[in-house]
Design a protein around this motif. Structure first.
Motif, PDB file in Angstrom:
ATOM      1  N   LEU A   1      39.268  32.413  46.054  1.00  0.00           N
ATOM      2  CA  LEU A   1      40.173  33.379  46.664  1.00  0.00           C
ATOM      3  C   LEU A   1      40.963  32.660  47.745  1.00  0.00           C
ATOM      4  O   LEU A   1      40.407  32.198  48.738  1.00  0.00           O
ATOM      5  CB  LEU A   1      39.405  34.558  47.265  1.00  0.00           C
ATOM      6  N   ASP A   2      42.280  32.544  47.526  1.00  0.00           N
ATOM      7  CA  ASP A   2      43.138  31.844  48.475  1.00  0.00           C
ATOM      8  C   ASP A   2      44.557  32.399  48.371  1.00  0.00           C
ATOM      9  O   ASP A   2      44.808  33.380  47.666  1.00  0.00           O
ATOM     10  CB  ASP A   2      43.096  30.332  48.253  1.00  0.00           C
ATOM     11  N   LEU A   3      45.470  31.767  49.097  1.00  0.00           N
ATOM     12  CA  LEU A   3      46.865  32.185  49.122  1.00  0.00           C
ATOM     13  C   LEU A   3      47.445  32.369  47.725  1.00  0.00           C
ATOM     14  O   LEU A   3      48.215  33.299  47.463  1.00  0.00           O
ATOM     15  CB  LEU A   3      47.689  31.154  49.912  1.00  0.00           C
ATOM     16  N   SER A   4      47.063  31.495  46.808  1.00  0.00           N
ATOM     17  CA  SER A   4      47.637  31.546  45.460  1.00  0.00           C
ATOM     18  C   SER A   4      47.312  32.855  44.740  1.00  0.00           C
ATOM     19  O   SER A   4      48.071  33.274  43.867  1.00  0.00           O
ATOM     20  CB  SER A   4      47.199  30.341  44.637  1.00  0.00           C
ATOM     21  N   ASP A   5      46.228  33.521  45.093  1.00  0.00           N
ATOM     22  CA  ASP A   5      45.902  34.798  44.447  1.00  0.00           C
ATOM     23  C   ASP A   5      46.866  35.899  44.887  1.00  0.00           C
ATOM     24  O   ASP A   5      47.336  36.686  44.062  1.00  0.00           O
ATOM     25  CB  ASP A   5      44.453  35.192  44.758  1.00  0.00           C
ATOM     26  N   GLY A   6      47.166  35.959  46.190  1.00  0.00           N
ATOM     27  CA  GLY A   6      48.142  36.931  46.667  1.00  0.00           C
ATOM     28  C   GLY A   6      49.509  36.688  46.063  1.00  0.00           C
ATOM     29  O   GLY A   6      50.182  37.623  45.609  1.00  0.00           O
ATOM     30  N   VAL A   7      49.928  35.437  46.028  1.00  0.00           N
ATOM     31  CA  VAL A   7      51.218  35.065  45.446  1.00  0.00           C
ATOM     32  C   VAL A   7      51.222  35.393  43.952  1.00  0.00           C
ATOM     33  O   VAL A   7      52.217  35.899  43.417  1.00  0.00           O
ATOM     34  CB  VAL A   7      51.527  33.578  45.697  1.00  0.00           C
ATOM     35  N   PHE A   8      50.124  35.138  43.263  1.00  0.00           N
ATOM     36  CA  PHE A   8      50.015  35.420  41.831  1.00  0.00           C
ATOM     37  C   PHE A   8      50.243  36.908  41.547  1.00  0.00           C
ATOM     38  O   PHE A   8      50.986  37.275  40.641  1.00  0.00           O
ATOM     39  CB  PHE A   8      48.638  34.983  41.330  1.00  0.00           C
ATOM     40  N   ILE A   9      49.597  37.758  42.327  1.00  0.00           N
ATOM     41  CA  ILE A   9      49.743  39.209  42.123  1.00  0.00           C
ATOM     42  C   ILE A   9      51.194  39.623  42.360  1.00  0.00           C
ATOM     43  O   ILE A   9      51.771  40.374  41.562  1.00  0.00           O
ATOM     44  CB  ILE A   9      48.785  39.981  43.046  1.00  0.00           C
ATOM     45  N   LEU A  10      51.782  39.153  43.443  1.00  0.00           N
ATOM     46  CA  LEU A  10      53.167  39.525  43.758  1.00  0.00           C
ATOM     47  C   LEU A  10      54.149  38.970  42.722  1.00  0.00           C
ATOM     48  O   LEU A  10      55.104  39.658  42.333  1.00  0.00           O
ATOM     49  CB  LEU A  10      53.517  39.064  45.162  1.00  0.00           C
TER      50      LEU A  10
ATOM     51  N   ASP B   1      40.854  48.237  44.839  1.00  0.00           N
ATOM     52  CA  ASP B   1      39.954  49.020  43.985  1.00  0.00           C
ATOM     53  C   ASP B   1      40.390  50.479  43.863  1.00  0.00           C
ATOM     54  O   ASP B   1      39.573  51.393  43.881  1.00  0.00           O
ATOM     55  CB  ASP B   1      38.510  48.922  44.480  1.00  0.00           C
ATOM     56  N   ASP B   2      41.703  50.682  43.708  1.00  0.00           N
ATOM     57  CA  ASP B   2      42.210  52.045  43.555  1.00  0.00           C
ATOM     58  C   ASP B   2      42.633  52.345  42.117  1.00  0.00           C
ATOM     59  O   ASP B   2      43.210  53.385  41.827  1.00  0.00           O
ATOM     60  CB  ASP B   2      43.363  52.302  44.517  1.00  0.00           C
ATOM     61  N   GLY B   3      42.356  51.422  41.204  1.00  0.00           N
ATOM     62  CA  GLY B   3      42.649  51.654  39.794  1.00  0.00           C
ATOM     63  C   GLY B   3      44.041  51.250  39.360  1.00  0.00           C
ATOM     64  O   GLY B   3      44.421  51.482  38.210  1.00  0.00           O
ATOM     65  N   THR B   4      44.828  50.676  40.267  1.00  0.00           N
ATOM     66  CA  THR B   4      46.167  50.209  39.916  1.00  0.00           C
ATOM     67  C   THR B   4      46.384  48.816  40.518  1.00  0.00           C
ATOM     68  O   THR B   4      45.727  48.434  41.478  1.00  0.00           O
ATOM     69  CB  THR B   4      47.269  51.143  40.462  1.00  0.00           C
ATOM     70  N   ILE B   5      47.327  48.097  39.940  1.00  0.00           N
ATOM     71  CA  ILE B   5      47.738  46.817  40.513  1.00  0.00           C
ATOM     72  C   ILE B   5      49.137  47.033  41.066  1.00  0.00           C
ATOM     73  O   ILE B   5      50.071  47.313  40.311  1.00  0.00           O
ATOM     74  CB  ILE B   5      47.735  45.687  39.461  1.00  0.00           C
ATOM     75  N   ASP B   6      49.256  46.945  42.388  1.00  0.00           N
ATOM     76  CA  ASP B   6      50.544  47.148  43.030  1.00  0.00           C
ATOM     77  C   ASP B   6      50.675  46.237  44.241  1.00  0.00           C
ATOM     78  O   ASP B   6      49.806  45.395  44.490  1.00  0.00           O
ATOM     79  CB  ASP B   6      50.757  48.619  43.397  1.00  0.00           C
ATOM     80  N   ILE B   7      51.758  46.403  44.990  1.00  0.00           N
ATOM     81  CA  ILE B   7      52.040  45.515  46.109  1.00  0.00           C
ATOM     82  C   ILE B   7      50.897  45.472  47.121  1.00  0.00           C
ATOM     83  O   ILE B   7      50.636  44.444  47.744  1.00  0.00           O
ATOM     84  CB  ILE B   7      53.382  45.891  46.789  1.00  0.00           C
ATOM     85  N   SER B   8      50.191  46.591  47.276  1.00  0.00           N
ATOM     86  CA  SER B   8      49.104  46.621  48.263  1.00  0.00           C
ATOM     87  C   SER B   8      47.990  45.638  47.920  1.00  0.00           C
ATOM     88  O   SER B   8      47.293  45.145  48.815  1.00  0.00           O
ATOM     89  CB  SER B   8      48.540  48.042  48.404  1.00  0.00           C
TER      90      SER B   8
END
Length: 122
Positions: free
Chosen positions: A48-57, A77-84
């Motif tokens: 878990l590092d910076l690249s994971d946040g960048v990957f999602i965005l 863990d809200d059931g969606t993949i979004d900016i948050s």
């Protein structure tokens, strides 16, 4: 005597049996171990590092390849993949926000019911 362990060829989330065998026979151990994921570890590089946040965005806003494990990218863990989710990784890493919900920091299963999963090989 040599002992050989046979594990699943393509591990996916869930419980798996383990078969041990040698020249004299074999033994099966049902549900001997379980494959899981680490929440927030979205790019499947085992850290878990910076690249994971960048990957999602990048997935959300640049049309980049999606996560192999959607549950891992659902950092809130809200059931969606979004900016948050991408922002939550960055907040945790850089401003000391709360860590992602379980399973974190060790691999495990998602106990929250949703439509996300880890459908591809991990």
């Amino acid at each position: 005597t040599e002992l050989r362990a046979v594990t699943p060829e393509s591990p996916r989330l869930g419980a798996y049996s383990l078969r041990l065998e040698n020249e004299h026979g074999s033994a099966e151990f049902p549900d001997a171990f379980e494959y899981g994921f680490i929440r927030g570890e979205a790019n499947s590089d085992n850290e878990l590092d910076l690249s994971d946040g960048v990957f999602i965005l990048a997935f959300l806003f640049l049309g980049e390849e999606g996560p192999r494990c959607e549950d891992a990218a659902d950092v809130t863990d809200d059931g969606t993949i979004d900016i948050s989710d991408g922002v939550r990784v960055l907040w945790y890493l850089f401003i000391g926000a709360a860590p992602p919900p379980s399973p974190f920091p060790d691999p495990g299963q998602d106990l929250t019911e949703d439509n996300l999963g880890c459908l591809e090989e991990l």
